[in-house]
Motif scaffolding. Structure first.
Motif, short mmCIF file in Angstrom:
data_model
loop_
_atom_site.label_atom_id
_atom_site.label_comp_id
_atom_site.label_asym_id
_atom_site.label_seq_id
_atom_site.Cartn_x
_atom_site.Cartn_y
_atom_site.Cartn_z
N HIS A 1 11.59 5.63 1.01
CA HIS A 1 11.58 4.73 2.16
C HIS A 1 12.96 4.12 2.33
O HIS A 1 13.57 3.70 1.35
CB HIS A 1 10.55 3.61 1.97
N LEU B 1 3.56 3.59 -3.57
CA LEU B 1 4.78 4.08 -2.91
C LEU B 1 6.04 3.47 -3.52
O LEU B 1 7.10 4.07 -3.47
CB LEU B 1 4.73 3.78 -1.41
N PHE B 2 5.91 2.26 -4.08
CA PHE B 2 7.08 1.58 -4.66
C PHE B 2 6.92 1.36 -6.16
O PHE B 2 7.47 0.42 -6.73
CB PHE B 2 7.32 0.26 -3.91
N TYR C 1 1.37 0.26 -1.14
CA TYR C 1 2.72 -0.14 -1.54
C TYR C 1 2.88 -0.08 -3.06
O TYR C 1 3.94 0.26 -3.57
CB TYR C 1 3.01 -1.56 -1.04
N GLU C 2 1.83 -0.43 -3.75
CA GLU C 2 1.86 -0.39 -5.21
C GLU C 2 2.23 1.01 -5.70
O GLU C 2 3.00 1.18 -6.64
CB GLU C 2 0.47 -0.76 -5.72
N MET D 1 12.22 0.26 5.99
CA MET D 1 11.02 0.52 5.18
C MET D 1 10.14 1.59 5.82
O MET D 1 8.92 1.47 5.84
CB MET D 1 10.23 -0.78 4.95
N ARG E 1 10.68 6.33 -5.27
CA ARG E 1 9.66 5.32 -5.04
C ARG E 1 10.24 3.91 -5.13
O ARG E 1 9.69 3.01 -5.78
CB ARG E 1 8.50 5.52 -6.01
N VAL F 1 -3.03 -1.68 2.43
CA VAL F 1 -1.57 -1.56 2.55
C VAL F 1 -0.91 -1.99 1.23
O VAL F 1 -0.01 -1.31 0.73
CB VAL F 1 -1.03 -2.40 3.74
N VAL F 2 -1.38 -3.09 0.67
CA VAL F 2 -0.79 -3.58 -0.59
C VAL F 2 -1.03 -2.56 -1.71
O VAL F 2 -0.13 -2.28 -2.51
CB VAL F 2 -1.36 -4.98 -0.94
#
Ligand SMILES: [Zn+2]
Length: 207
Positions: free
Chosen positions: A95, A59-60, A56-57, A100, A133, A52-53
């Motif tokens: 998102h 996606l964001f 996220y790296e 989120m 992002r 997940v982390v």
């Protein structure tokens, strides 16, 4: 020719000194797993916090990219072309900043070059991606895309339309599955000249 890049509040720099560690981020995911009723120690979930982390790296990743620098190389060898440049149907995933949860849609971005000054066509989807992002509202995303192109290119006009489905509406609460939200932002000629605005809307198929 280099465009003069205007710094705006959109060009935010993340605070690296207060950034939590990767381990802290993974521990937070594990907490959420336990909170929804899961057992983070079962086999299928062992690697989930790490994944997940990592997701996220990506996606964001927009927080660590400078949108203005993408547009700082313009060129004018386009045989005097000065009519509308329109990129239609740019797919994006963002998102929402409230839940989120994904916002999935298409962006249509047009500008009217000033003095034949244009930017590489691939730069426009990259601009959309950098802002997408990040955590967003559709309104802010629309405005940020239009604002950076207006500022960096000095275009005679900029038009941006976003059509998107908000998963926070489709998956929960009022469950408006399949409904799309449309937002627009017009600068310069596209704002002041209704016939130019109509031409943009017709070309994107909205009118
Ligand atoms: Zn939401």
């Amino acid at each position: 020719m280099d465009a003069i890049v205007r710094k705006t509040s959109q060009t935010m720099q993340p605070d690296e000194t207060n950034r939590p560690s990767r381990e802290e981020a993974e521990a937070a995911v594990e907490t959420l797993l336990r909170w929804i009723g899961e057992d983070p120690s079962r086999e299928g979930l062992l690697d989930t916090p790490r994944r997940v982390v990592k997701a996220y790296e990506e996606l964001f990743s927009g927080y660590r990219q400078e949108p203005a620098s993408i547009l700082n190389r313009t060129f004018d060898e386009v045989a005097g072309y000065d009519d509308m440049v329109l990129l239609k149907n740019i797919d994006f995933t963002s998102h929402c900043e409230h839940h989120m949860v994904p916002i999935i849609g298409k962006a249509h971005v047009a500008y009217l070059p000033n003095g034949g000054r244009v930017v590489g066509l691939s730069k426009i989807p990259r601009i959309v991606e950098v802002y997408a992002r990040r955590l967003q509202t559709q309104e802010a995303l629309t405005e940020q895309i239009a604002g950076i192109i207006d500022g960096a290119l000095g275009a005679r006009g900029v038009a941006v339309m976003l059509e998107a489905e908000h998963m926070c509406m489709s998956m929960r609460g009022i469950r408006t599955k399949g409904s799309t939200t449309i937002t627009t932002s017009f600068y310069g000629t596209f704002r002041d000249d209704k016939s130019e605005q109509t031409r943009f809307l017709t070309m994107v198929g909205a009118k």
